[in-house]
Design an enzyme around this catalytic site. Sequence first.
Site, PDB file in Angstrom:
ATOM      1  N   TRP A   1       0.833  -1.208   0.000  1.00 40.97           N
ATOM      2  CA  TRP A   1       0.000   0.000   0.000  1.00 40.97           C
ATOM      3  C   TRP A   1       0.860   1.247   0.000  1.00 40.97           C
ATOM      4  O   TRP A   1       0.554   2.220  -0.683  1.00 40.97           O
ATOM      5  CB  TRP A   1      -0.978  -0.015   1.177  1.00 40.97           C
ATOM      6  CG  TRP A   1      -1.937  -1.152   1.065  1.00 40.97           C
ATOM      7  CD1 TRP A   1      -2.049  -2.219   1.916  1.00 40.97           C
ATOM      8  CD2 TRP A   1      -2.908  -1.381   0.031  1.00 40.97           C
ATOM      9  NE1 TRP A   1      -3.026  -3.075   1.481  1.00 40.97           N
ATOM     10  CE2 TRP A   1      -3.567  -2.588   0.332  1.00 40.97           C
ATOM     11  CE3 TRP A   1      -3.275  -0.680  -1.109  1.00 40.97           C
ATOM     12  CZ2 TRP A   1      -4.582  -3.113  -0.478  1.00 40.97           C
ATOM     13  CZ3 TRP A   1      -4.288  -1.197  -1.921  1.00 40.97           C
ATOM     14  CH2 TRP A   1      -4.926  -2.397  -1.602  1.00 40.97           C
TER      15      TRP A   1
ATOM     16  N   ASP B   1      -1.605   6.733   6.360  1.00 46.02           N
ATOM     17  CA  ASP B   1      -2.621   5.765   5.961  1.00 46.02           C
ATOM     18  C   ASP B   1      -2.813   4.837   7.163  1.00 46.02           C
ATOM     19  O   ASP B   1      -1.929   4.062   7.510  1.00 46.02           O
ATOM     20  CB  ASP B   1      -2.109   4.977   4.735  1.00 46.02           C
ATOM     21  CG  ASP B   1      -3.085   3.887   4.295  1.00 46.02           C
ATOM     22  OD1 ASP B   1      -4.108   3.669   4.969  1.00 46.02           O
ATOM     23  OD2 ASP B   1      -2.804   3.240   3.252  1.00 46.02           O
TER      24      ASP B   1
ATOM     25  N   LYS C   1     -11.661  -2.011   7.081  1.00 45.00           N
ATOM     26  CA  LYS C   1     -10.721  -2.825   7.857  1.00 45.00           C
ATOM     27  C   LYS C   1     -11.025  -2.813   9.355  1.00 45.00           C
ATOM     28  O   LYS C   1     -10.813  -3.788  10.029  1.00 45.00           O
ATOM     29  CB  LYS C   1      -9.275  -2.356   7.632  1.00 45.00           C
ATOM     30  CG  LYS C   1      -8.865  -2.259   6.170  1.00 45.00           C
ATOM     31  CD  LYS C   1      -8.393  -3.574   5.581  1.00 45.00           C
ATOM     32  CE  LYS C   1      -8.305  -3.540   4.064  1.00 45.00           C
ATOM     33  NZ  LYS C   1      -7.380  -2.531   3.527  1.00 45.00           N
TER      34      LYS C   1
HETATM   35  C1  LIG Z   1      -6.834  -2.054   2.216  1.00 47.68           C
HETATM   36  C2  LIG Z   1      -5.840  -0.981   2.326  1.00 47.68           C
HETATM   37  C3  LIG Z   1      -5.775   0.059   1.376  1.00 47.68           C
HETATM   38  C4  LIG Z   1      -6.690   0.125   0.163  1.00 47.68           C
HETATM   39  O1  LIG Z   1      -7.945   0.488   0.564  1.00 47.68           O
HETATM   40  P1  LIG Z   1      -9.115   0.742  -0.499  1.00 47.68           P
HETATM   41  O2  LIG Z   1     -10.180   1.310   0.379  1.00 47.68           O
HETATM   42  O3  LIG Z   1      -9.454  -0.594  -1.080  1.00 47.68           O
HETATM   43  O4  LIG Z   1      -8.639   1.684  -1.517  1.00 47.68           O
HETATM   44  C5  LIG Z   1      -4.841   1.050   1.552  1.00 47.68           C
HETATM   45  N1  LIG Z   1      -4.010   1.036   2.608  1.00 47.68           N
HETATM   46  C6  LIG Z   1      -4.023   0.059   3.531  1.00 47.68           C
HETATM   47  C7  LIG Z   1      -3.072   0.088   4.673  1.00 47.68           C
HETATM   48  C8  LIG Z   1      -4.952  -0.977   3.417  1.00 47.68           C
HETATM   49  O5  LIG Z   1      -4.981  -1.952   4.336  1.00 47.68           O
END
Ligand SMILES: *Cc1c(COP(=O)(O)O)cnc(C)c1O
Length: 362
Positions: free
Chosen positions: A107, A174, A198
Amino acid sequence: MIQPKSKLVHNFSAGPCILPNEVLIQSAQACVDFEGTGLSILEMSHRSKEYIPVMENAINLVRELLQVPSDYAILFLQGGASLQFTMLVQNLLPVNGKADYINTGTWATKAIEEAKLFGEIDVIASSEDKNFNYIPKNYTIDNNASYLHITTNNTIFGTQYQEFPNSPIPMVADMSSDIFSKKIDVSKFDLIYAGAQKNMGPAGATLVIVKKSCLGKTSRVIPSMLQYQTHIDGESMFNTPPCFSVYVSMLTLQWLKNLGGVEAIEKINNHKAEILYKEIDRNTLFEGTAVVEDRSKMNVTFVLKNKDLEKEFLKLADERALSGLKGHRSVGGFRASIYNALPIESVEALIDAMQYFEKQHA
Ligand SMILES: *Cc1c(COP(=O)(O)O)cnc(C)c1O
């Protein structure tokens, strides 16, 4: 009449992932009749007197649970964390500016690729040399960079910052896979973003927490939908928001608050991670893939020392209703995602299966 789940499944899915059962029941009910209005949550205006409190409540819960300072805006947007990879750059990186990134996995790599489209991006540290099994510790942050971007929990590789970098410049994070799992100091960041699916709710909503004073300084032309200011002015209703995802997120945050908030869940999460890693280290058949001091408390990655047994363990997992354990292809083996809503009993069921497997192969 909402039917309960037909059987108990231990859900270790990395995302979209497990949600509290009571939240699912309440959401299902709201799909038919939202709080006795005779309307489904799916068929009412986002500007109705019934829906507006849902959005307000969701935002207030985020503020309360994470103690978000008043000079930060809280937004529910669409496009996932992936859209934030580009949106944050356009809003925070001045034309001819520079930003520092730390690469800790898939990511983070994607965030870097997107950022590079808009300016000078310096990857000041990376753990790619060891298939991202650790969090880099030695690096120099450029005082003149606009921000430092980190990925606090690496969902795929099972690593997590135990302490955030001591950064002289604003940080952007993030936090998709560990937000609301533990206490954080929001004031260390100019911007935090997370896809809901998540640890907060269903897919479709993306949470953004942004310090208002850092906006409007890039002298870039930014399309309206990609400007945070548009959504701040519109109170997350510039256009139709992901109404249902925000509603389910709101219920999940309410569930977390009733449970005692992030401090309470942090203790539970620590305990779940501790007993699972203890078994991984004790069990002669298995080993963890992440460096011990950087192990994630959300995504536990581990392998069988003898890879030939992998299929057999997954079969046992299946028999015992342990779902979603197959590891991501870039690490292999297994990944147990043990997010907030996963009960301790599910972790115990996994440990039990690992011990049974060990005896079978003694
Ligand atoms: C799942 C995830 C993403 C991507 O998320 P989307 O909502 O599918 O774009 C980005 N960063 C991390 C750390 C993730 O676990």
